[in-house]
Scaffold this motif. Structure first.
Motif, PDB file in Angstrom:
ATOM      1  N   UNK B  32     -22.226 -17.948  28.414  1.00  0.00           N
ATOM      2  CA  UNK B  32     -23.425 -18.191  29.203  1.00  0.00           C
ATOM      3  C   UNK B  32     -24.086 -19.429  28.620  1.00  0.00           C
ATOM      4  N   UNK B  33     -24.168 -20.482  29.412  1.00  0.00           N
ATOM      5  CA  UNK B  33     -24.810 -21.705  28.913  1.00  0.00           C
ATOM      6  C   UNK B  33     -26.312 -21.590  29.146  1.00  0.00           C
ATOM      7  N   UNK B  34     -26.960 -20.800  28.288  1.00  0.00           N
ATOM      8  CA  UNK B  34     -28.372 -20.451  28.505  1.00  0.00           C
ATOM      9  C   UNK B  34     -29.269 -21.673  28.357  1.00  0.00           C
ATOM     10  N   UNK B  35     -29.032 -22.452  27.301  1.00  0.00           N
ATOM     11  CA  UNK B  35     -29.750 -23.718  27.103  1.00  0.00           C
ATOM     12  C   UNK B  35     -28.666 -24.737  26.817  1.00  0.00           C
ATOM     13  N   UNK B  36     -28.698 -25.864  27.530  1.00  0.00           N
ATOM     14  CA  UNK B  36     -27.532 -26.739  27.483  1.00  0.00           C
ATOM     15  C   UNK B  36     -27.908 -28.209  27.321  1.00  0.00           C
ATOM     16  N   UNK B  37     -28.539 -28.522  26.189  1.00  0.00           N
ATOM     17  CA  UNK B  37     -28.877 -29.917  25.910  1.00  0.00           C
ATOM     18  C   UNK B  37     -30.296 -30.244  26.307  1.00  0.00           C
ATOM     19  N   UNK B  56     -33.317 -19.344  33.693  1.00  0.00           N
ATOM     20  CA  UNK B  56     -32.974 -20.752  33.466  1.00  0.00           C
ATOM     21  C   UNK B  56     -32.954 -21.099  31.976  1.00  0.00           C
ATOM     22  N   UNK B  57     -33.378 -20.170  31.108  1.00  0.00           N
ATOM     23  CA  UNK B  57     -33.252 -20.404  29.672  1.00  0.00           C
ATOM     24  C   UNK B  57     -34.560 -20.591  28.927  1.00  0.00           C
ATOM     25  N   UNK B  58     -35.681 -20.292  29.558  1.00  0.00           N
ATOM     26  CA  UNK B  58     -36.976 -20.540  28.942  1.00  0.00           C
ATOM     27  C   UNK B  58     -37.177 -19.729  27.667  1.00  0.00           C
ATOM     28  N   UNK B  59     -36.891 -18.420  27.739  1.00  0.00           N
ATOM     29  CA  UNK B  59     -37.123 -17.579  26.559  1.00  0.00           C
ATOM     30  C   UNK B  59     -36.144 -17.904  25.444  1.00  0.00           C
TER      31      UNK B  59
END
Ligand SMILES: Nc1ncnc2c1ncn2[C@@H]1O[C@H](COP(=O)(O)OP(=O)(O)OP(=O)(O)O)[C@@H](O)[C@H]1O
Ligand SMILES: Nc1ncnc2c1ncn2[C@@H]1O[C@H](COP(=O)(O)OP(=O)(O)OP(=O)(O)O)[C@@H](O)[C@H]1O
Ligand code: SF4
Ligand code: SF4
Ligand SMILES: [Mg+2]
Ligand SMILES: [Mg+2]
Lengths: 327, 329
Positions: B32-37, B56-59
């Motif tokens: 899972x690319x939760x945060x990606x750069x 979208x990866x905020x937490x």
């Protein structure tokens, strides 16, 4: 005669600390083809009002009094069987949490077809055809194939739309939607609200929309009833209420909400928190938080005063409030 | 206090990939690319808002900023320290300086401890900050700062408070050690509108008085507009647009930002018939298999072949956008 007429509805639940008066004399009307929004904070009695209309409260322990009429027919004193038939066929309901409303072990096709076969006596083939139509109607792509899928195989927004398909499957006269988009992202919320509005336009049903979101109310409602501590404290058209509220609570709510289309330097914050319904204060239930409270407010409960232009406010000082908020 | 230019927190190309359990044992199901750069600077005393849809990866980003989650790659720099490489004394210093406030005031406070115990705990972890005899005085100050009456509240348990009061207690705890940065992950999402305004006003007042910087994460774009100096928009693990609050809200340049803003209901029934709304089709795609090229292309009405093959970089400058065909500002 309105489609739905509620008169002096009261609901209480017993508790170790005395009765919880969740609904304290609510009266309202919903007309065919119109949307009435019930706006109010957590615990103000919105869902319990809806549950009393649907007849899904456990009585006892709950006690319910007053009058709920659909097309002029009293529902509160009907025998259980008949009541269930009416709330099943003439009132549709959509909840906040679709996962809890849909059965996880049956496909969605099975669930929709089952309703049509039991309630409408449709044949398997007819029920199937109608189910495809309904799922297509709520804009689920590849409806025919998706009937075979289980609730968990859909996204949150899609599940919400499937619940809408189920709720409108028997073409109800009244749809009750209790926070139908609260759990959804804004982009998906916009899709679902648009869909509800469209279905209502086409079918002419009445919509009772329960929400705490002032923005959603402004977008879709025709009439608004603001609830506080189990009572309606203000009623009017959506234009009237947003242009100039007649109750200090509504006034505070509007001032406390930040807007996406402009930046306000400071938000107004209503002090304190909503009261506990098992221990309501004397007089006006809002007096502890109200900047306009006077001695009268501490002792006398304000009735819902009828105001000009068919609106109403449960405030002793409604004239002063209107004078201050009217632009 | 106007945001100054010195950077308190520098985030460089932060990545977090979670492994997914595959259907077949010992065969990976992908990540899972939760945060990606993700990269940004947080300046002293400013508020950076982060918005984006669920998942979208905020937490995940928030947890990495405060050192609760180890990044797959990239770095969070605070002064000379790197958050995830720090050890011992340096790590303890960092923990003091960067705090977090979470969404759920019901679960983020230990139900078996009184407010006194909850607020004293930071000083037990960092005993050198304040002499033992002065601590109770300090926690009374803290409660006063967040608008709670210490004489009434100190020996009560969390369940005896309302949601808004619990959120104030969470904020008091975050402030205990005089941090430079507080990461707020959906701090007002669980609260009613009337109580939400109390907490937002409190956060703003504390910033004016104490000069603390906030990363303010929320999915409510109206609240973020109100509180932020700058805003970053996240989509499927990446920032797609960042800029000063007024530029981003009044002239969004990324199609996603524009769609997101147009979906927010406006409390103005008079204007509802005229409003132009961009209705996005479908939901965000899965972060396990994000679309090639631009991640937004499956929902974008402007997408071309280029968007499917070439990923648009987030440009630099005051109002950068990651799109091959940005909207006219
Ligand atoms: N089955 C029940 N037994 C006892 N009390 C109940 C029951 N259902 C609701 N209540 C109480 O009645 C009051 C009104 O609840 P209700 O669910 O109608 O609020 P609401 O306005 O829908 O709030 P929310 O926005 O949180 O959904 C609350 O204090 C609630 O705790
Ligand atoms: N520990 C984990 N293991 C595997 N996947 C995870 C883990 N934590 C988060 N994820 C996934 O990473 C993605 C980002 O999750 P995250 O919680 O950061 O989103 P979010 O933007 O905070 O969403 P929300 O608005 O719903 O809080 C999601 O797809 C989530 O399912
Ligand atoms: S009756 Fe009094 S306390 Fe109640 S809302 Fe009106 S002014 Fe405020
Ligand atoms: S890069 Fe292409 S697909 Fe992505 S947002 Fe811009 S126009 Fe749309
Ligand atoms: Mg409810
Ligand atoms: Mg989150």
């Amino acid at each position: 005669m309105s489609l739905l007429e509620i008169d002096d509805l009261r609901v209480a639940f017993p508790s170790p600390n005395g009765p919880v008066n969740a609904v304290n004399g609510v009266s309202l009307e919903v007309d065919s083809g119109r949307t009435l929004a019930i706006l109010g904070e957590s615990g103000s009695g919105k869902s319990v009002t809806a549950q009393a209309v649907m007849g899904i409260l456990d009585v006892p322990p709950a006690t319910v009094s007053g009058s709920v009429r659909l097309q002029g027919r009293e529902l509160l004193n009907l025998p259980r069987k008949q009541r269930e038939r009416i709330s099943g066929e003439e009132i549709g309901m959509v909840f906040q949490d679709a996962m809890a409303a849909l059965n996880p072990v049956f496909t969605i096709g099975h669930q929709i077809m089952e309703v049509l076969r039991v309630r409408r006596g449709m044949s398997r083939a007819d029920a199937r055809r109608r189910a495809i139509e309904l799922v297509d109607r709520v804009r689920i792509p590849a409806a025919r194939d998706r009937l075979r899928d289980y609730p968990h195989q859909f996204s949150g927004g899609m599940r919400q739309r499937i619940m809408i398909a189920l709720a409108i499957s028997l073409e109800p006269d009244l749809l009750i939607a209790d926070e139908p988009t609260t759990a959804l992202d804004v982009t998906v919320q916009a899709q679902v609200m648009e869909l509800l509005a469209e279905i209502q336009r086409d079918s002419g049903m009445g919509l009772l929309l329960i929400t705490h979101d002032l923005g959603v109310v402004a977008e879709v409602a025709d009439e608004v009833a603001v609830m506080y501590a189990g009572r309606i404290v203000e009623r009017g058209t959506v234009e009237q209420i947003f242009a100039g509220p007649a109750h200090p609570y509504t006034e505070g709510l509007l001032a406390s909400m930040p807007r996406v289309d402009r930046r306000d330097e400071q938000l107004y914050a209503i002090p304190g928190a909503p009261p506990n319904p098992a221990r309501l204060p004397t007089g006006c239930p809002f007096h502890l938080r109200c900047p306009r409270a006077t001695d009268e407010c501490l002792v006398t409960l304000p009735p819902l005063h009828a105001l000009p232009a068919d609106r109403a406010s449960a405030c002793h000082h409604h004239e002063e409030v209107l004078g201050a908020t009217q632009r | 206090m106007p945001p100054s230019d010195d950077v308190v927190l520098r985030v460089e190309n932060l990545v977090k990939h979670f492994p997914v359990k595959g259907r077949i044992p010992f065969v990976s199901g992908g990540v899972v690319k939760a945060v990606d750069g993700v990269s940004f600077d947080l300046r002293r005393g400013e508020t950076l808002g982060v918005v984006g849809e669920s998942g979208c990866g905020k937490s995940t980003l928030a947890r990495m900023l405060v050192g609760l989650e180890q990044p797959t790659s990239g770095a969070v720099r605070f002064g000379k320290s790197v958050v995830h490489q720090a050890k011992g004394r340096e790590l303890r210093a960092l923990r003091r300086r960067i705090q977090i406030v979470l969404q759920d005031p019901y679960t983020s406070l230990n139900p078996r401890r009184t407010i006194r115990e909850i607020l004293l705990q930071p000083f037990e972890i960092h005993p050198d900050v304040l002499d033992r005899r002065r601590r109770v005085e300090r926690i009374k100050e803290l409660l006063d700062l967040v608008g709670l009456d210490a004489s009434l509240h100190l020996d009560r348990y969390p369940h005896q408070f309302s949601g808004g009061q619990r959120q104030r207690i969470g904020i008091a705890r975050a402030l205990a050690l005089n941090p430079d940065v507080i990461v707020c992950d959906e701090p007002v999402s669980a609260l009613d509108v009337s109580v939400q305004a109390q907490v937002v006003n409190l956060l703003e007042r504390l910033q004016d008085e104490l000069g603390v910087a906030y990363v303010f994460i929320a999915h409510d774009l109206s609240v973020v507009r109100h509180i932020s100096d700058r805003v970053a928009v996240m989509y499927l693990g990446k920032l797609v647009e960042t800029g000063p609050e007024i530029d981003l809200y009044d002239s969004p340049r990324h199609p996603y930002t524009s769609a997101l803003l147009s979906a927010v209901p406006v409390p103005d029934p008079a204007g509802r018939r005229q409003r132009q709304r961009i209705l996005l089709a479908g939901d965000p795609p899965s972060p396990v298999n994000p679309p090639s090229g631009c991640r937004f292309r499956t929902r974008c009405w402007q997408a071309t072949d280029t968007c499917a093959t070439t990923e648009p970089p987030l440009a630099t400058g005051a109002h950068p956008v990651a799109c091959h065909y940005p909207l006219a500002a």
